[in-house]
Motif scaffolding. Structure first.
Motif, short mmCIF file in Angstrom:
data_model
loop_
_atom_site.label_atom_id
_atom_site.label_comp_id
_atom_site.label_asym_id
_atom_site.label_seq_id
_atom_site.Cartn_x
_atom_site.Cartn_y
_atom_site.Cartn_z
N TYR A 149 17.77 26.35 -14.07
CA TYR A 149 16.63 26.89 -14.82
C TYR A 149 16.91 26.81 -16.31
O TYR A 149 16.00 26.58 -17.10
CB TYR A 149 16.38 28.35 -14.43
CG TYR A 149 15.67 28.56 -13.11
CD1 TYR A 149 14.31 28.88 -13.07
CD2 TYR A 149 16.34 28.48 -11.91
CE1 TYR A 149 13.65 29.10 -11.87
CE2 TYR A 149 15.70 28.69 -10.69
CZ TYR A 149 14.35 29.00 -10.69
OH TYR A 149 13.70 29.22 -9.49
N ASN A 150 18.15 27.04 -16.70
CA ASN A 150 18.50 27.04 -18.13
C ASN A 150 18.28 25.68 -18.77
O ASN A 150 17.78 25.57 -19.89
CB ASN A 150 19.95 27.46 -18.32
CG ASN A 150 20.15 28.96 -18.12
OD1 ASN A 150 19.19 29.73 -18.18
ND2 ASN A 150 21.38 29.37 -17.89
N SER A 163 7.56 25.19 -21.08
CA SER A 163 7.84 26.49 -21.67
C SER A 163 9.20 27.01 -21.22
O SER A 163 9.39 27.31 -20.05
CB SER A 163 6.75 27.50 -21.27
OG SER A 163 7.11 28.81 -21.66
N THR A 164 10.12 27.13 -22.18
CA THR A 164 11.42 27.72 -21.85
C THR A 164 11.27 29.22 -21.56
O THR A 164 12.04 29.78 -20.79
CB THR A 164 12.42 27.53 -23.00
OG1 THR A 164 11.87 28.07 -24.21
CG2 THR A 164 12.72 26.05 -23.21
N GLU A 165 10.27 29.84 -22.19
CA GLU A 165 10.04 31.27 -21.93
C GLU A 165 9.62 31.50 -20.49
O GLU A 165 10.04 32.48 -19.86
CB GLU A 165 8.97 31.82 -22.89
CG GLU A 165 9.46 32.02 -24.31
CD GLU A 165 10.66 32.96 -24.40
OE1 GLU A 165 10.61 34.04 -23.77
OE2 GLU A 165 11.65 32.60 -25.07
N ASP A 166 8.79 30.62 -19.95
CA ASP A 166 8.38 30.75 -18.55
C ASP A 166 9.59 30.59 -17.62
O ASP A 166 9.70 31.30 -16.61
CB ASP A 166 7.32 29.70 -18.20
CG ASP A 166 5.95 30.05 -18.74
OD1 ASP A 166 5.78 31.17 -19.26
OD2 ASP A 166 5.03 29.20 -18.66
N LYS A 176 12.66 31.40 -18.37
CA LYS A 176 13.44 32.64 -18.49
C LYS A 176 12.84 33.74 -17.61
O LYS A 176 13.57 34.50 -16.97
CB LYS A 176 13.48 33.08 -19.95
CG LYS A 176 14.33 32.22 -20.85
CD LYS A 176 14.28 32.72 -22.30
CE LYS A 176 15.12 31.83 -23.20
NZ LYS A 176 15.04 32.27 -24.63
N LYS A 177 11.52 33.81 -17.57
CA LYS A 177 10.86 34.82 -16.73
C LYS A 177 11.12 34.55 -15.26
O LYS A 177 11.32 35.48 -14.46
CB LYS A 177 9.35 34.83 -17.02
CG LYS A 177 8.99 35.36 -18.39
CD LYS A 177 7.49 35.27 -18.65
CE LYS A 177 7.15 35.75 -20.05
NZ LYS A 177 5.69 35.62 -20.34
N GLN A 191 14.55 35.71 -14.45
CA GLN A 191 14.57 37.17 -14.34
C GLN A 191 14.07 37.64 -12.98
O GLN A 191 14.63 38.56 -12.38
CB GLN A 191 13.73 37.78 -15.46
CG GLN A 191 14.34 37.62 -16.85
CD GLN A 191 13.38 37.99 -17.97
OE1 GLN A 191 12.21 38.34 -17.73
NE2 GLN A 191 13.85 37.93 -19.21
N THR A 231 6.11 42.06 -11.63
CA THR A 231 6.12 42.02 -13.09
C THR A 231 6.58 43.36 -13.64
O THR A 231 6.07 44.42 -13.25
CB THR A 231 4.72 41.69 -13.62
OG1 THR A 231 3.76 42.58 -13.03
CG2 THR A 231 4.34 40.25 -13.28
N GLN A 232 7.55 43.31 -14.54
CA GLN A 232 8.08 44.50 -15.22
C GLN A 232 8.62 45.53 -14.24
O GLN A 232 8.45 46.74 -14.43
CB GLN A 232 7.01 45.12 -16.13
CG GLN A 232 6.55 44.17 -17.24
CD GLN A 232 5.52 44.80 -18.16
OE1 GLN A 232 4.77 45.68 -17.76
NE2 GLN A 232 5.49 44.35 -19.39
#
Length: 246
Positions: free
Chosen positions: A56-57, A120-123, A125-126, A129, A226-227
């Motif tokens: 993923y990274n 999207s690298t942010e996606d 990362k999510k 998580q 989520t969260q």
């Protein structure tokens, strides 16, 4: 990115189909999640500890063995290019033929010209998580119920899950993290119970503090992921388990 990672995970499933002994439950195709490396990984494919991984990274495929790691960047690569790399790499490391021949249907289509794109690298990362949440919360359930159930990612539905008796042998549980589908528009935690091979209907269960009982094609409880913190996920699972076993 969730669609692309689901599709990319099929290269790992196909490696299991190509190089491992077939299991009736399809467990030869399932994957582990390595929290430290943020990657999905096949079972070991040889005595030389060959293993195909999806990072993923780095948004890459990695072929690992005792002799080192070879990496293939997915961003900008076509499906055909990935297959060519896998054919060459598996031949070099295993002297065996890699075949991409899945025996199940996916919700997405892919052809030779399909091109992976790092949108999207942010996606990503999510998504890491969420996989980490699932792994850690299921490890906690294993610990609290003195179990050692295998925590695996099943490439077909792309869920992280375990299936095991917990309180006694009369009831088995399927629980974990699922990707968005007709039950939820977002990733969600799920749990269902089975007795004598049949789903247990939650029609007479008490309302959950967190989560919702479902009594349709899926019979069990879900909680949007989520969260959600690990302790909240574990509490959700334990509250549902207690109602199945009351």
């Amino acid at each position: 990115m969730k669609e692309q990672m689901h599709l990319a995970a099929q290269y790992l499933a196909a490696a299991g189909i190509s190089f491992l002994e077939k299991k009736d439950d399809d467990s030869h195709t399932n994957l582990g999640f390595n929290i430290k490396d943020a990657s999905l990984e096949t079972h070991l494919l040889s005595k030389n500890e060959d293993q195909l991984c999806l990072s993923y990274n780095d948004f890459s495929l990695q072929w690992k063995s005792k002799t080192g790691t070879v990496t293939f960047e997915l961003d900008g690569a076509t499906h055909q290019e990935v297959l060519s790399w896998l054919a060459d790499t598996s031949k070099a490391h295993l002297n065996k033929e890699y075949t991409y021949n899945l025996h199940y249907d996916l919700p997405y289509s892919i052809d030779n010209s399909y091109t992976f794109q790092l949108e999207s690298t942010e996606d990503l990362k999510k998504l890491v998580q969420l996989r980490t949440l699932a792994q850690l919360s299921l490890e906690q359930i294993n610990s609290e119920f003195n179990k050692d159930a295998s925590i695996r990612v099943w490439p077909h539905h792309f869920d992280t899950g375990i299936f095991t008796p917990l309180v006694d042998d009369a009831i088995s549980f399927g629980l974990g993290l699922a990707i968005p589908d007709n039950l939820s528009d977002v990733h969600y935690l799920y749990i269902s119970g089975y007795k004598d091979g049949n789903s247990i209907e939650p029609s007479n269960f008490n309302t959950l503090k967190n989560g919702t009982w479902i009594n349709k094609d899926f019979k069990g409880a879900i909680l949007p992921a989520t969260q959600v913190a690990k302790h909240e996920a574990v509490s959700f699972f334990k509250e549902a388990i207690n109602q199945f076993n009351r």
